[in-house]
Design a protein around this motif. Structure first.
Motif, mmCIF file in Angstrom:
data_model
loop_
_atom_site.group_PDB
_atom_site.id
_atom_site.type_symbol
_atom_site.label_atom_id
_atom_site.label_comp_id
_atom_site.label_asym_id
_atom_site.label_seq_id
_atom_site.Cartn_x
_atom_site.Cartn_y
_atom_site.Cartn_z
ATOM 1 N N ILE A 132 7.670 1.538 -7.881
ATOM 2 C CA ILE A 132 8.113 0.448 -6.650
ATOM 3 C C ILE A 132 6.951 -0.767 -6.763
ATOM 4 O O ILE A 132 7.171 -1.480 -5.941
ATOM 5 C CB ILE A 132 7.915 1.076 -5.475
ATOM 6 C CG1 ILE A 132 6.531 1.579 -4.845
ATOM 7 C CG2 ILE A 132 9.082 2.082 -5.373
ATOM 8 C CD1 ILE A 132 6.651 2.111 -3.320
ATOM 9 N N GLY A 133 6.096 -0.801 -7.650
ATOM 10 C CA GLY A 133 5.082 -1.604 -7.960
ATOM 11 C C GLY A 133 4.089 -1.951 -6.696
ATOM 12 O O GLY A 133 3.715 -3.008 -6.305
ATOM 13 N N ALA A 134 3.882 -0.792 -6.100
ATOM 14 C CA ALA A 134 2.618 -1.042 -5.189
ATOM 15 C C ALA A 134 1.385 -1.619 -5.441
ATOM 16 O O ALA A 134 0.916 -1.307 -6.584
ATOM 17 C CB ALA A 134 2.357 0.633 -4.549
ATOM 18 N N LYS A 135 0.977 -2.463 -4.707
ATOM 19 C CA LYS A 135 -0.194 -3.264 -5.047
ATOM 20 C C LYS A 135 -1.690 -2.120 -4.818
ATOM 21 O O LYS A 135 -2.502 -2.583 -5.727
ATOM 22 C CB LYS A 135 -0.424 -4.350 -4.145
ATOM 23 C CG LYS A 135 0.678 -5.508 -4.389
ATOM 24 C CD LYS A 135 0.804 -6.278 -5.473
ATOM 25 C CE LYS A 135 1.642 -7.260 -5.652
ATOM 26 N NZ LYS A 135 1.615 -7.845 -6.936
ATOM 27 N N MET A 136 -1.605 -1.448 -3.976
ATOM 28 C CA MET A 136 -2.832 -0.693 -3.757
ATOM 29 C C MET A 136 -2.243 0.705 -3.381
ATOM 30 O O MET A 136 -1.151 0.847 -2.911
ATOM 31 C CB MET A 136 -3.598 -1.234 -2.424
ATOM 32 C CG MET A 136 -4.414 -2.592 -2.961
ATOM 33 S SD MET A 136 -5.391 -2.998 -1.680
ATOM 34 C CE MET A 136 -6.424 -4.531 -2.419
ATOM 35 N N LEU A 142 -2.781 -9.729 1.262
ATOM 36 C CA LEU A 142 -1.386 -9.081 1.680
ATOM 37 C C LEU A 142 -0.971 -9.372 3.031
ATOM 38 O O LEU A 142 -1.546 -10.263 3.725
ATOM 39 C CB LEU A 142 -1.540 -7.827 1.343
ATOM 40 C CG LEU A 142 -2.132 -7.330 -0.066
ATOM 41 C CD1 LEU A 142 -2.478 -5.650 -0.039
ATOM 42 C CD2 LEU A 142 -1.180 -7.664 -1.044
ATOM 43 N N ALA A 143 0.237 -8.923 3.433
ATOM 44 C CA ALA A 143 0.879 -9.087 4.582
ATOM 45 C C ALA A 143 1.875 -9.970 4.786
ATOM 46 O O ALA A 143 2.023 -10.854 3.470
ATOM 47 C CB ALA A 143 -0.275 -9.298 5.832
ATOM 48 N N LEU A 154 0.995 -1.027 -0.023
ATOM 49 C CA LEU A 154 0.083 -0.057 0.090
ATOM 50 C C LEU A 154 0.871 1.205 0.079
ATOM 51 O O LEU A 154 1.648 1.414 1.021
ATOM 52 C CB LEU A 154 -0.850 -0.004 1.258
ATOM 53 C CG LEU A 154 -1.711 1.252 1.453
ATOM 54 C CD1 LEU A 154 -2.770 1.395 0.226
ATOM 55 C CD2 LEU A 154 -2.516 1.209 2.934
ATOM 56 N N TYR A 155 0.696 2.138 -0.931
ATOM 57 C CA TYR A 155 1.235 3.340 -1.129
ATOM 58 C C TYR A 155 0.122 4.578 -0.555
ATOM 59 O O TYR A 155 -0.810 4.459 -1.264
ATOM 60 C CB TYR A 155 1.986 3.985 -2.387
ATOM 61 C CG TYR A 155 2.590 5.093 -2.373
ATOM 62 C CD1 TYR A 155 4.013 5.222 -1.797
ATOM 63 C CD2 TYR A 155 2.005 6.227 -2.533
ATOM 64 C CE1 TYR A 155 4.735 6.418 -1.901
ATOM 65 C CE2 TYR A 155 2.665 7.596 -2.483
ATOM 66 C CZ TYR A 155 4.000 7.484 -2.225
ATOM 67 O OH TYR A 155 4.660 8.805 -1.874
ATOM 68 N N ILE A 156 0.472 5.428 0.510
ATOM 69 C CA ILE A 156 -0.444 6.181 0.910
ATOM 70 C C ILE A 156 0.162 7.684 0.464
ATOM 71 O O ILE A 156 1.146 8.399 1.079
ATOM 72 C CB ILE A 156 -0.542 6.438 2.335
ATOM 73 C CG1 ILE A 156 -0.928 4.817 2.892
ATOM 74 C CG2 ILE A 156 -1.468 7.436 2.931
ATOM 75 C CD1 ILE A 156 -0.997 4.749 4.202
ATOM 76 N N LYS A 205 -7.406 1.820 -3.972
ATOM 77 C CA LYS A 205 -7.291 1.693 -5.322
ATOM 78 C C LYS A 205 -6.622 0.633 -5.611
ATOM 79 O O LYS A 205 -5.328 0.460 -4.868
ATOM 80 C CB LYS A 205 -6.919 2.917 -5.954
ATOM 81 C CG LYS A 205 -6.591 2.623 -7.551
ATOM 82 C CD LYS A 205 -6.237 3.877 -8.032
ATOM 83 C CE LYS A 205 -5.837 3.730 -9.738
ATOM 84 N NZ LYS A 205 -5.472 4.780 -10.370
ATOM 85 N N ASP A 206 -7.136 -0.502 -6.194
ATOM 86 C CA ASP A 206 -6.248 -1.665 -6.563
ATOM 87 C C ASP A 206 -5.278 -1.070 -7.833
ATOM 88 O O ASP A 206 -5.829 -0.907 -8.871
ATOM 89 C CB ASP A 206 -7.149 -2.834 -7.039
ATOM 90 C CG ASP A 206 -6.218 -3.931 -7.230
ATOM 91 O OD1 ASP A 206 -5.335 -4.065 -8.081
ATOM 92 O OD2 ASP A 206 -6.680 -5.197 -6.669
ATOM 93 N N MET A 207 -3.920 -1.061 -7.954
ATOM 94 C CA MET A 207 -3.294 -0.472 -8.870
ATOM 95 C C MET A 207 -3.116 -1.331 -10.036
ATOM 96 O O MET A 207 -2.800 -0.941 -11.161
ATOM 97 C CB MET A 207 -1.949 -0.232 -8.237
ATOM 98 C CG MET A 207 -1.572 0.538 -7.217
ATOM 99 S SD MET A 207 -1.915 2.353 -7.613
ATOM 100 C CE MET A 207 -0.334 2.761 -8.304
#
Length: 450
Positions: free
Chosen positions: A377-381, A423-424, A331-333, A398-400
């Motif tokens: 960086i390939g963030a998933k969300m 995830l996790a 996750l990227y915030i 958002k799902d990237m």
């Protein structure tokens, strides 16, 4: 003043794009060894020089040509370790590990140093995974140690790797072999290199390990050690082979294997490949029943092996084995303004404590630049926080990959949505590579209870 921009010749940097593969190998090797009862030991990077002269042998190439030896400020001769066995055995003697239940089983990951001409699979600083088993003279110990190496290769999916075995005898029968070798090489002494001429008087077996093309060619017709071993050594070797047969581990007897270090006795072995060029030995080891006593301990049999991690990585690459990539950002915030950036940092701290890989802006970028970074960086969300999100306590997750988004609260709902997305930690690249159940087994956990 010149700027130092290159690592010393014969060394290499392991960059972030590659380091996860190294960590994967280190985890597989150490945790597989743990299944066999081996526990980690860590020894100093340098030792007193005498340790290696007494254990490795002062007629070997390692001692004569390759060691990094220097005098320290106390006028003591110290050497960067050229191999791992001597230090591990020295530690076992010094700390009375042999007074505990036998056998003592230790494993290690270590850097080693040898001054050699650098080439693929051979560096001046290189890395080894190794194991040592002290206290057992039984051929079952030999089979177990070889079986451990074989199991590691199996877990990694390594193919086209051949196990070669030999017995080089013991102090009782080896003098007869030395005499036969000396007589053979005496007849060709005018053709031997200068180093081998000195070995002819001190340890003629070392000539068999010479890298000179001329000496190697002469050695091909030398007497074979298996013709000279005593009944005890023959019985031991037969016992090793019988146990490997029962375990379904294929091997070839190669009477030319002597290994490069003087401490070996009886069983020696190598796992070799033709797929990575001249440096084809990926793993090598054997017995050293006199080493503990040589280093000041009680008479104690021992054996072990070392596995070159650089060569193992070369082999895996040559076979196009799919190794894990670094775990991607989950996750990227992104944030707009100081208040949102503070909230993003707070969310990152909470989600990281839950086991998620989360990032937020630390470069004071625009939202557009932040989202470009998230893609890079390939963030998933991803989610974007601004004043309205702070006021409502909700944001669009958002799902990237698909572009789909859904509004979630910034509390427990966000955490649950990330779990629901798979995830996790439970889906790390390491788990993906070898499977949940196998990883739990390697880590000593019960896959059923999990």
């Amino acid at each position: 003043m010149a700027i130092l921009t290159k690592a010393p010749r014969g060394t290499q940097d392991i960059l972030p794009k590659d380091s996860f593969q190294w960590r994967f190998l280190e985890t597989v090797t150490m945790e597989t060894a743990a299944l066999f009862g081996f526990k980690e030991i860590r020894t100093p990077t340098f030792e007193h020089t005498e340790l290696f002269c007494r254990s490795v042998g002062d007629t070997t190439d390692v001692v004569q040509k390759e060691m990094y030896t220097f005098t320290d400020k106390g006028n003591r001769s110290v050497t960067l370790k050229p191999e791992g066995t001597a230090g591990a055995v020295r530690a076992a003697v010094e700390h009375s590990l042999l007074a505990d239940a036998l056998p003592v089983k230790v494993s290690y990951l270590t850097s080693c140093f040898r001054y050699e001409k650098p080439q693929a699979g051979r560096l001046r600083e290189f890395h080894q995974f190794g194991v040592e088993m002290l206290g057992s003279k039984s051929p079952s110990a030999d089979a177990e140690v070889i079986g451990l190496a074989n199991e590691i290769f199996s877990v990694l999916g390594v193919k086209h790797l051949a196990l070669e075995l030999n017995s080089i005898g013991c102090p009782e029968c080896r003098p007869k072999y030395h005499k036969a070798l000396k007589e053979y090489f005496e007849s060709r002494k005018d053709e031997l290199c200068e180093t081998c001429l000195s070995r002819l008087e001190t340890n003629p077996m070392r000539i068999l390990d010479c890298k000179s093309p001329v000496c190697s060619a002469i050695a091909k017709d030398a007497p074979v050690v298996l013709d000279f071993i005593c009944d005890e050594c023959k019985e031991h070797f037969d016992g090793v082979k019988a146990r490997l047969d029962s375990m379904g581990i294929a091997y070839t007897v190669n009477p030319r294997i002597v290994r490069g270090l003087d401490y070996y006795t009886k069983t020696v072995f190598e796992f070799v490949t033709s797929q990575i060029g001249a440096q084809g030995t990926v793993c090598g080891g054997g017995r050293y029943d006199g080493l503990v006593e040589e280093l000041g301990g009680a008479k104690t049999p021992g054996l072990g092996f070392a596995m070159g991690l650089e060569r193992l990585l070369l082999l895996l690459a040559a076979q196009e084995n799919e190794l894990p990539a670094p775990r991607p950002c989950e996750l990227y915030i992104a944030s707009i303004g100081d208040a949102a950036n503070i909230k993003a940092g707070e969310l990152c701290a909470r989600l990281r404590s839950e086991g998620f890989y989360v990032e937020c802006d630390t470069m004071e970028r625009s939202v557009k630049a932040q989202m470009k970074y998230a893609n890079k960086i390939g963030a998933k969300m991803s989610m974007v926080l601004g004043d309205s999100e702070l006021e409502s306590g909700k944001a669009a997750l958002k799902d990237m990959d698909t572009g789909e988004s859904a509004e979630v609260s910034l509390g427990d709902e966000l955490t649950q949505r990330l779990y629901d997305a798979g995830l996790a930690r439970a889906t790390s690249a390491l788990t993906d590579q070898i499977g949940d159940a196998q990883l739990l087994t390697l880590l000593g956990q019960d896959p059923i209870s999990e």
